[in-house]
Design an enzyme around this catalytic site. Structure first.
Site, PDB file in Angstrom:
ATOM      1  N   HIS A  34      81.954  36.393   5.254  1.00  0.00           N
ATOM      2  CA  HIS A  34      83.226  35.666   5.154  1.00  0.00           C
ATOM      3  C   HIS A  34      83.313  34.556   6.187  1.00  0.00           C
ATOM      4  O   HIS A  34      82.535  34.531   7.145  1.00  0.00           O
ATOM      5  CB  HIS A  34      84.374  36.651   5.408  1.00  0.00           C
ATOM      6  CG  HIS A  34      84.307  37.245   6.783  1.00  0.00           C
ATOM      7  ND1 HIS A  34      83.454  38.299   7.088  1.00  0.00           N
ATOM      8  CD2 HIS A  34      84.916  36.918   7.946  1.00  0.00           C
ATOM      9  CE1 HIS A  34      83.569  38.576   8.372  1.00  0.00           C
ATOM     10  NE2 HIS A  34      84.440  37.761   8.922  1.00  0.00           N
ATOM     11  N   HIS A 115      82.423  29.267  10.329  1.00  0.00           N
ATOM     12  CA  HIS A 115      81.075  29.822  10.223  1.00  0.00           C
ATOM     13  C   HIS A 115      81.075  31.132   9.445  1.00  0.00           C
ATOM     14  O   HIS A 115      82.121  31.773   9.303  1.00  0.00           O
ATOM     15  CB  HIS A 115      80.506  30.069  11.625  1.00  0.00           C
ATOM     16  CG  HIS A 115      81.231  31.145  12.381  1.00  0.00           C
ATOM     17  ND1 HIS A 115      82.426  30.912  13.048  1.00  0.00           N
ATOM     18  CD2 HIS A 115      80.953  32.466  12.567  1.00  0.00           C
ATOM     19  CE1 HIS A 115      82.834  32.030  13.605  1.00  0.00           C
ATOM     20  NE2 HIS A 115      81.966  33.002  13.325  1.00  0.00           N
TER      21      HIS A 115
END
EC number: 3.1.-.-
Lengths: 170, 170
Positions: A34, A115
């Site tokens: 995620h 990220h």
């Protein structure tokens, strides 16, 4: 209860991220791959229903955007965390900013480096080895993100999705 | 891609279920504790957007209902699976039936025994031991369910939530 907000990339990206996470990320089993949009924050049941309304408004007022990944990077020497670097494109940064408005509770806040973590809590030697070999592999993806998720954390540290918000819809 | 439909009980029930699953369920890390409403089915990207519309209509036409758990039970001797038995109350059975209408793709279908798995793939001896000790503990819960989730399966067998549907809302 502890809540957080994340977006899940496509199955293709999640599968690739998991192929690394399985070996290098002790959080592998706690949540699928995620992008964290908002770090964990505390809210009780009444407050979270207000937050849901606010998130629904944010979603409605934000259009789907393009998620771009061009390479791997690392947070070393701060932490030995290796990640797929998500380009800080306008749509994503705008969504992040809206999710940190003062009327939505905030937990810990960092400057936002979008990220997808693929390795963490590595020793210095492991980090050098893993980053040295993985950074040679091409990691280029581009896809449309049209939703984000509000999750809550269980006692074992894992996360369950509470609600999905669709960009442009609510 | 492989999709499935499930509901997640409250954090309280998930935490208790996980305290058992951690030791006795090899699927512990693949998905949080849940009630499967529809077994895995295949759908491509175009089809799933139609399914999402159909699920949204089902959700809008179904009111939140009470989930009741009174005891543990087992599927033995069919399989050595121990579960929290969810009462087949009207609202839940109605939702299950609507999710198996002919215009929504179906995978494998079983007669519906609503449950939250807490142990599976046990040897016969383990099953006897674990069931013998756990069944003595009171497991009584009653709570309102106001949503269900559409999930997809990653290559490692884990599940990511694709969308949340709110009962009475869509």
């Amino acid at each position: 209860m502890k809540y957080g907000i994340a977006l899940f990339p496509s199955k293709q990206i999640q599968d690739i991220a998991n192929s690394y996470r399985k070996r290098y990320d002790p959080h592998y089993a706690l949540i699928p791959p995620h992008v964290t949009l908002k770090e964990a924050f505390e809210a009780d049941e009444d407050r979270i229903e207000e937050v849901v309304q606010e998130l629904s408004t944010v979603a409605k007022d934000t259009q789907p955007f393009t998620l771009m990944i061009n390479k791997l990077s690392t947070f070393s020497p701060v932490t030995n965390t290796i990640y797929m670097k998500v380009e800080p494109a306008e749509g994503l940064m705008e969504l992040h900013q809206k999710l940190h408005r003062s009327d939505i509770p905030n937990g810990q806040t960092f400057s936002f480096v979008p990220h997808i973590t693929i390795a963490q809590k590595l020793s210095d030697d492991e980090h050098s080895d893993v980053y040295g070999s993985l950074r040679m592999i091409s990691h280029e993806f581009e896809e449309t993100i049209d939703r984000f998720q509000l999750l809550y954390q269980l006692e074992n540290g894992s996360w369950t999705v509470y609600e999905t918000f669709r960009l442009g819809k609510g």
